[in-house]
Design an enzyme around this catalytic site. Structure first.
Site, mmCIF file in Angstrom:
data_model
loop_
_atom_site.group_PDB
_atom_site.id
_atom_site.type_symbol
_atom_site.label_atom_id
_atom_site.label_comp_id
_atom_site.label_asym_id
_atom_site.label_seq_id
_atom_site.Cartn_x
_atom_site.Cartn_y
_atom_site.Cartn_z
ATOM 1 N N LYS A 18 46.879 42.356 24.218
ATOM 2 C CA LYS A 18 46.516 43.474 23.329
ATOM 3 C C LYS A 18 47.114 44.797 23.809
ATOM 4 O O LYS A 18 47.442 44.955 24.995
ATOM 5 C CB LYS A 18 44.992 43.633 23.213
ATOM 6 C CG LYS A 18 44.226 43.866 24.534
ATOM 7 C CD LYS A 18 44.126 45.305 24.987
ATOM 8 C CE LYS A 18 43.460 45.438 26.344
ATOM 9 N NZ LYS A 18 43.795 46.601 27.122
ATOM 10 N N ALA A 109 45.211 42.588 29.017
ATOM 11 C CA ALA A 109 44.066 41.701 28.778
ATOM 12 C C ALA A 109 44.402 40.211 28.907
ATOM 13 O O ALA A 109 43.909 39.379 28.146
ATOM 14 C CB ALA A 109 43.426 41.994 27.413
ATOM 15 N N ASP A 145 36.901 43.189 27.101
ATOM 16 C CA ASP A 145 38.033 42.919 26.198
ATOM 17 C C ASP A 145 37.980 41.530 25.556
ATOM 18 O O ASP A 145 38.779 41.232 24.666
ATOM 19 C CB ASP A 145 39.357 43.013 26.978
ATOM 20 C CG ASP A 145 39.803 44.452 27.249
ATOM 21 O OD1 ASP A 145 39.349 45.369 26.540
ATOM 22 O OD2 ASP A 145 40.629 44.638 28.161
HETATM 23 C C1 CDM Z 1 40.879 49.223 29.908
HETATM 24 C C2 CDM Z 1 40.476 48.215 28.850
HETATM 25 O O1 CDM Z 1 41.382 47.099 28.895
HETATM 26 C C3 CDM Z 1 40.604 48.849 27.472
HETATM 27 O O2 CDM Z 1 40.432 47.922 26.426
HETATM 28 C C4 CDM Z 1 39.050 47.710 29.047
HETATM 29 O O3 CDM Z 1 38.129 48.780 29.025
HETATM 30 C C5 CDM Z 1 38.861 46.873 30.308
HETATM 31 O O4 CDM Z 1 38.156 45.743 29.909
HETATM 32 P P1 CDM Z 1 37.980 44.478 30.900
HETATM 33 O O5 CDM Z 1 39.223 44.276 31.698
HETATM 34 O O6 CDM Z 1 37.466 43.364 30.049
HETATM 35 O O7 CDM Z 1 36.902 45.045 31.880
HETATM 36 P P2 CDM Z 1 35.508 44.430 32.371
HETATM 37 O O8 CDM Z 1 35.792 43.147 33.086
HETATM 38 O O9 CDM Z 1 34.508 44.438 31.288
HETATM 39 O O10 CDM Z 1 35.105 45.542 33.430
HETATM 40 C C6 CDM Z 1 35.817 45.716 34.658
HETATM 41 C C7 CDM Z 1 35.404 47.054 35.238
HETATM 42 O O11 CDM Z 1 36.025 48.124 34.486
HETATM 43 C C8 CDM Z 1 35.138 49.209 34.327
HETATM 44 N N1 CDM Z 1 34.880 49.433 32.884
HETATM 45 C C9 CDM Z 1 35.225 48.514 31.951
HETATM 46 C C10 CDM Z 1 35.006 48.755 30.599
HETATM 47 C C11 CDM Z 1 34.398 49.979 30.242
HETATM 48 N N2 CDM Z 1 34.137 50.268 28.955
HETATM 49 N N3 CDM Z 1 34.056 50.879 31.197
HETATM 50 C C12 CDM Z 1 34.307 50.638 32.505
HETATM 51 O O12 CDM Z 1 34.010 51.478 33.351
HETATM 52 C C13 CDM Z 1 33.871 48.861 35.086
HETATM 53 O O13 CDM Z 1 34.022 49.382 36.384
HETATM 54 C C14 CDM Z 1 33.909 47.341 35.141
HETATM 55 O O14 CDM Z 1 33.239 46.829 36.273
HETATM 56 N N1 ATP Z 2 42.897 33.920 33.826
HETATM 57 C C1 ATP Z 2 43.289 34.963 34.559
HETATM 58 N N2 ATP Z 2 44.543 35.453 34.411
HETATM 59 C C2 ATP Z 2 44.937 36.509 35.146
HETATM 60 N N3 ATP Z 2 44.191 37.124 36.071
HETATM 61 C C3 ATP Z 2 42.935 36.685 36.250
HETATM 62 C C4 ATP Z 2 42.444 35.598 35.498
HETATM 63 N N4 ATP Z 2 41.174 35.408 35.859
HETATM 64 C C5 ATP Z 2 40.892 36.321 36.796
HETATM 65 N N5 ATP Z 2 41.947 37.087 37.067
HETATM 66 C C6 ATP Z 2 41.960 38.211 38.022
HETATM 67 O O1 ATP Z 2 41.824 39.412 37.255
HETATM 68 C C7 ATP Z 2 42.751 40.408 37.663
HETATM 69 C C8 ATP Z 2 43.199 41.187 36.421
HETATM 70 O O2 ATP Z 2 43.998 40.342 35.634
HETATM 71 P P1 ATP Z 2 44.294 40.559 34.073
HETATM 72 O O3 ATP Z 2 45.654 39.972 33.829
HETATM 73 O O4 ATP Z 2 43.177 40.051 33.248
HETATM 74 O O5 ATP Z 2 44.337 42.146 34.008
HETATM 75 P P2 ATP Z 2 44.498 43.125 32.834
HETATM 76 O O6 ATP Z 2 45.444 42.563 31.815
HETATM 77 O O7 ATP Z 2 44.854 44.439 33.434
HETATM 78 O O8 ATP Z 2 43.049 43.191 32.179
HETATM 79 P P3 ATP Z 2 42.498 44.243 31.087
HETATM 80 O O9 ATP Z 2 43.656 44.718 30.271
HETATM 81 O O10 ATP Z 2 41.511 43.418 30.295
HETATM 82 O O11 ATP Z 2 41.846 45.329 31.904
HETATM 83 C C9 ATP Z 2 43.882 39.651 38.357
HETATM 84 O O12 ATP Z 2 44.408 40.409 39.409
HETATM 85 C C10 ATP Z 2 43.225 38.371 38.828
HETATM 86 O O13 ATP Z 2 42.848 38.476 40.185
#
Ligand code: CDM
Ligand code: ATP
Length: 306
Positions: A18, A109, A145
């Site tokens: 996304k 994501a 997400d």
């Molecule tokens: C940055 C974004 O990708 C934008 O869509 C999301 O807000 C992140 O979503 P995500 O990776 O699914 O995050 P989560 O696994 O729910 O949360 C990880 C950590 O990010 C922070 N977190 C996340 C979502 C939110 N609305 N506020 C936060 O402060 C919190 O510290 C939380 O412990």
């Molecule tokens: N299925 C998975 N694929 C990738 N990373 C994972 C997975 N499950 C757990 N992780 C852990 O989560 C961390 C973040 O990975 P991810 O690729 O989901 O990040 P992101 O795309 O930045 O997430 P978001 O955009 O939702 O904040 C990685 O460093 C890894 O340690």
């Protein structure tokens, strides 16, 4: 979500990456999440999850750059399978193969996509009888997400990003993704934003009207002007080289540079494929470059494909 198809005790599901075309971050809530107002859009890259009948829960991850992805209960896909099984009152008997195309820790994501694809694949494999609302509820428990990864398309997200309402617009936009060599932790970037804001608690979230109009009227100029991400200063503070990446893409003719979620990927909006090639060549030094599309049609959430 399409109707589940069961093929020889193996189910294949896919879920997209996304972009947040607008990411407004409000104050930190009592539950330690931030209130958001965001516009999510599915991208034309996705991960696949193959769920096969097995004894116990096991997981393998294939694809490029996956060596740091956990293969145990730290993996969001593992957690998704365990949570669905618990909810259904059954043992989590499944082998999961995650075929990754979405860059890891890139703000796209990827983990959430894997969790969403796992929920629908295991639901079909185990025939749990869960309905869409059940899966969305489980998705929200797994991560903010994940609900969008189940839904896809184009949505306005509120709450901590898990409350979605569809945005009615169609169109395709071209982007070049500049994927950095190392990742950023989402929690760390939110914490850095709090540090920069230094206790300021009057941050107002406003509906991005110009962005909505740009999407509805398919106006590239207006879209370029109205993309925004409140997390950008925090990501740049943690990874100052992002400033050069952004400059390089804009100098080469990108119409706009958008930090993806919590970063560190930059998405450069480009007018056509020729511009995409030029921008990709210029910013490739930052890491890997990929040309992708956002599909703002009605589909593209996690779905069964075989
Ligand atoms: C940055 C974004 O990708 C934008 O869509 C999301 O807000 C992140 O979503 P995500 O990776 O699914 O995050 P989560 O696994 O729910 O949360 C990880 C950590 O990010 C922070 N977190 C996340 C979502 C939110 N609305 N506020 C936060 O402060 C919190 O510290 C939380 O412990
Ligand atoms: N299925 C998975 N694929 C990738 N990373 C994972 C997975 N499950 C757990 N992780 C852990 O989560 C961390 C973040 O990975 P991810 O690729 O989901 O990040 P992101 O795309 O930045 O997430 P978001 O955009 O939702 O904040 C990685 O460093 C890894 O340690």
């Amino acid at each position: 979500m399409t109707a589940p198809i069961r093929v020889d005790d193996v189910v294949l599901a896919r879920a997209p990456a996304k972009l947040n075309l607008h990411l407004g971050v409000g104050p930190l809530r009592k539950d330690k999440f931030h209130e958001l107002l965001t516009v999510f859009c599915a991208l034309s890259i996705s991960d696949e999850v193959v769920a096969s009948e097995s004894e116990g829960l096991s997981l393998e991850v294939t694809g490029e750059g996956v060596k740091d992805v956990p293969r145990d209960k730290r993996n969001l896909a593992w957690q998704a399978a365990a949570l669905l099984a618990k909810q259904a009152g059954i043992d989590p008997d499944v082998h999961l193969e995650i075929r990754k195309s979405i860059p890891v820790a890139a703000g796209l994501a990827g983990g959430s996509a894997d969790a969403a694809a796992t929920l629908i694949a295991c639901d079909a494999l185990w025939q749990t009888g869960a309905d869409r609302d059940d899966l969305v509820g489980l998705g929200a428990q797994l991560g903010s997400d994940v609900v969008f990864s189940l839904t896809g398309g184009l949505s306005l997200g509120t709450g901590r990003g898990e409350r979605l309402s569809p945005v009615l617009a169609s169109g395709k936009w071209n982007w070049v993704l500049a994927i950095a060599k190392s990742g950023l932790s989402t929690a760390t970037v939110y914490a850095e934003l709090d540090r920069i804001r230094d206790g300021q608690d009057d941050v107002e979230l406003q509906t991005p009207t110009d962005l909505m109009n740009a999407l509805r009227s398919r106006d590239l100029d207006l879209l370029a002007e109205s993309l925004s991400n409140d997390m950008e200063p925090a990501a740049i503070s943690l990874m100052p080289s992002l400033r050069q990446t952004k400059r390089a893409g804009l100098d080469e003719g990108a119409r706009a540079a958008l930090l993806c979620g919590s970063g560190p990927t930059y998405a450069f909006l480009v007018q056509n494929e020729e511009d995409a090639v030029d921008v990709a060549a210029r910013v490739a030094g930052a890491g890997v470059c990929r040309t992708v599309r956002t599909a703002t049609g009605p589909v593209t959430g996690a779905r069964i494909i075989g």
